[in-house]
Design an enzyme around this catalytic site. Structure first.
Site, PDB file in Angstrom:
ATOM      1  N   ASP A  37      -0.018  -0.520   3.732  1.00 33.20           N
ATOM      2  CA  ASP A  37       1.008  -1.458   4.175  1.00 33.20           C
ATOM      3  C   ASP A  37       1.628  -0.997   5.490  1.00 33.20           C
ATOM      4  O   ASP A  37       1.805  -1.791   6.425  1.00 33.20           O
ATOM      5  CB  ASP A  37       2.079  -1.588   3.096  1.00 33.20           C
ATOM      6  CG  ASP A  37       3.242  -2.457   3.530  1.00 33.20           C
ATOM      7  OD1 ASP A  37       3.064  -3.686   3.616  1.00 33.20           O
ATOM      8  OD2 ASP A  37       4.330  -1.910   3.800  1.00 33.20           O
ATOM      9  N   GLU A  83      -4.648  -4.076   1.262  1.00 33.91           N
ATOM     10  CA  GLU A  83      -3.797  -3.043   1.867  1.00 33.91           C
ATOM     11  C   GLU A  83      -4.286  -1.653   1.480  1.00 33.91           C
ATOM     12  O   GLU A  83      -4.271  -0.727   2.308  1.00 33.91           O
ATOM     13  CB  GLU A  83      -2.350  -3.227   1.428  1.00 33.91           C
ATOM     14  CG  GLU A  83      -1.661  -4.419   2.077  1.00 33.91           C
ATOM     15  CD  GLU A  83      -0.206  -4.538   1.676  1.00 33.91           C
ATOM     16  OE1 GLU A  83       0.596  -4.977   2.528  1.00 33.91           O
ATOM     17  OE2 GLU A  83       0.134  -4.194   0.526  1.00 33.91           O
TER      18      GLU A  83
END
EC number: 3.1.26.3
Length: 256
Positions: free
Chosen positions: A42, A114
């Site tokens: 992320d 992610e």
């Protein structure tokens, strides 16, 4: 698990394939799951997308850059990329999650993407992760307008009208239908100068206004070019040089 096809779609081959396997492992499957990789990915994703936007769109201010980035890294955008990569076919899920359709769940697919970014970062560093992100996002950015991405219909309509010096639209709730817990709102949106009058419905007043604004924007974008064309034609007609009437007496004198 054979992950060759996925690595080919990613355009990246892991030197430590176990990182990719972990990135695809949901917590329902085993203790060696992907949540820490997701956390790392992320941050890497946000940084790489910010760097990419900064380089590509030199005229966008900080607010617009933040808006575009937020829309590129939100769950829906990641889910669509994950679908393109066919991550559903490679996820490792627990039996219960598998039976409940977890392999189709947007949150699980977005998290896995992610985690893959985080895995690439650990496998080969930031430059490799950034190269992967550019590969995934450049085709998307080539098809969107960064000035409007992520803006709702009411904002787009307002900005369009302001840009053409036209009075802002008016919204009025004209009806509500259904029981209190499941109401449907009907909203009228008008742009008087262009004689636009459309109606939108939604489960809330805001949703109905957005629906009406979208319809109004479609109409306004058709009408304004026509209005501008007529305006230019009228100005051209007024400024066109008119022939000067001849003085009859002058004509007679010239003949003498």
């Amino acid at each position: 698990m054979n992950l060759d096809a996925l690595q080919q779609r990613l355009g990246y081959r892991f030197s430590k394939p176990e990182l990719l396997q972990q990135a695809l492992t949901h917590r329902s499957h085993s203790a060696q799951h992907n949540e820490r990789l997701e956390f790392l990915g992320d941050s890497v994703l946000n940084c790489a997308v910010a760097d990419m936007l900064y380089g590509m769109f030199g005229k966008l201010d900080e607010g617009d850059l933040s808006r575009v980035r937020a829309n590129l890294v939100k769950q829906q955008a990641l889910y669509e990329i994950a679908q393109m990569l066919q991550l559903s076919d490679t996820l490792r899920l627990g039996e219960g999650e598998l039976k409940s359709g977890g392999f189709r769940r947007p949150s699980i697919l977005a998290d896995a993407l992610e985690a893959i970014v985080g895995a690439v970062f650990l496998d080969a560093g930031f430059d490799a992760a950034r190269a992967l992100i550019r590969k995934l996002y450049i085709p998307i950015l080539e098809q969107v307008d960064p000035r409007t991405l992520g803006k709702d219909a009411k904002t787009l309509l307002q900005e369009y009208l302001q840009g053409h010096k036209i009075a802002l639209p008016q919204y009025n709730v004209i009806a509500t239908h259904g029981a209190a817990h499941s109401q449907q709102f009907e909203v009228e949106c008008t742009v008087p100068k262009l004689e636009v009058r459309v109606f939108g419905t939604g489960a809330s007043r805001r949703a109905a206004e957005q629906a009406a604004a979208k319809l109004a924007l479609d109409e306004v974008q058709k009408l304004v070019p026509q209005l501008l064309k007529r305006s230019r034609a009228e100005r051209t007609g007024k400024t066109r040089k008119q022939p000067v009437p001849q003085d009859p007496q002058l004509s007679l004198r010239l003949k003498e």
